[in-house]
Design a protein around this motif. Structure first.
Motif, short mmCIF file in Angstrom:
data_model
loop_
_atom_site.label_atom_id
_atom_site.label_comp_id
_atom_site.label_asym_id
_atom_site.label_seq_id
_atom_site.Cartn_x
_atom_site.Cartn_y
_atom_site.Cartn_z
N LYS A 161 0.83 -1.21 0.00
CA LYS A 161 0.00 0.00 0.00
C LYS A 161 0.86 1.25 0.00
O LYS A 161 0.52 2.25 -0.63
N LEU A 162 1.99 1.21 0.71
CA LEU A 162 2.90 2.36 0.73
C LEU A 162 3.44 2.63 -0.67
O LEU A 162 3.44 3.77 -1.14
N ILE A 163 3.86 1.60 -1.38
CA ILE A 163 4.38 1.77 -2.74
C ILE A 163 3.30 2.33 -3.66
O ILE A 163 3.55 3.23 -4.46
N ASP A 164 2.08 1.82 -3.53
CA ASP A 164 0.97 2.33 -4.34
C ASP A 164 0.71 3.80 -4.03
O ASP A 164 0.54 4.61 -4.95
N ALA A 211 2.47 6.34 -13.14
CA ALA A 211 3.66 6.38 -12.30
C ALA A 211 3.95 4.97 -11.82
O ALA A 211 3.08 4.09 -11.86
N GLY A 212 5.16 4.77 -11.38
CA GLY A 212 5.50 3.45 -10.86
C GLY A 212 6.93 3.38 -10.37
O GLY A 212 7.66 4.37 -10.37
N PHE A 213 7.29 2.18 -9.98
CA PHE A 213 8.63 1.91 -9.48
C PHE A 213 9.25 0.79 -10.30
O PHE A 213 8.57 -0.16 -10.69
N VAL A 214 10.54 0.91 -10.53
CA VAL A 214 11.32 -0.11 -11.21
C VAL A 214 12.50 -0.45 -10.31
O VAL A 214 13.12 0.44 -9.73
N HIS A 231 5.90 -1.80 -9.48
CA HIS A 231 4.53 -1.31 -9.34
C HIS A 231 4.21 -0.34 -10.47
O HIS A 231 5.06 0.45 -10.87
N VAL A 232 2.99 -0.42 -10.99
CA VAL A 232 2.51 0.51 -12.01
C VAL A 232 1.17 1.07 -11.57
O VAL A 232 0.25 0.31 -11.27
N HIS A 233 1.09 2.39 -11.55
CA HIS A 233 -0.19 3.07 -11.34
C HIS A 233 -0.61 3.60 -12.71
O HIS A 233 0.15 4.33 -13.35
#
Length: 156
Positions: free
Chosen positions: A15-18, A33-36, A49-51
């Protein structure tokens, strides 16, 4: 001891990453947005993660998988800015390193529009805050593991 464990366990890393990805999109006015996560030793990157907006109207998810952007991110320790060009399916992309203390490194990215130097500066500052939040969450998870060990030792 139980109260400490419960108190420290209330943070949900997914949830934090989202939330961080959604905030990065909001801060930069981007739809995506997201993280790689990048493993520099293996020169590989993969999505954490991908939003994306419902229906992924710019088809950023397939673009991430097919464009070669992960290879670019794995090879570049600096921010990556790719121009938006809808005629060839380029959504516009900006990624910046997230300062975290691990062997692998992470990047926070936004996509879906043309980005400027100001956006890069803003995302970089946000990535620093995100890195601190992720490290704090990791620290809480480690504390919970240690407290559980102490609790088990006390009960034995």
């Amino acid at each position: 001891m139980h109260e400490l464990i419960v108190s420290f366990s209330c943070l949900d890393a997914a949830k934090l990453i989202d939330r961080l990805a959604r905030a990065a999109a909001a801060v930069t006015g981007a739809a995506y947005a997201g993280f790689v996560r990048v493993d520099a030793l293996c020169e590989a990157a993969h999505s954490v993660h991908v939003h994306a907006p419902p229906g992924d109207p710019l088809r950023v998810r397939p673009w991430l998988a097919e464009s070669g952007v992960f290879k670019t991110l794995a090879a570049s320790p600096a921010p990556v800015l790719l121009a938006r060009d809808p005629s060839v399916g380029e959504p516009g992309f900006l990624a910046t390193p997230v300062p975290v203390a691990t062997r692998e490194h992470a990047l926070l990215w936004v996509a879906g529009r043309l980005f400027s130097d100001r956006d890069e500066e803003l995302l970089s500052r946000f990535a620093t805050a995100a890195g601190r939040a992720l490290e704090a969450a990791s620290g809480l998870e480690a504390a919970v593991r240690q407290l559980r060990g102490v609790h088990a030792f006390i009960r034995a």
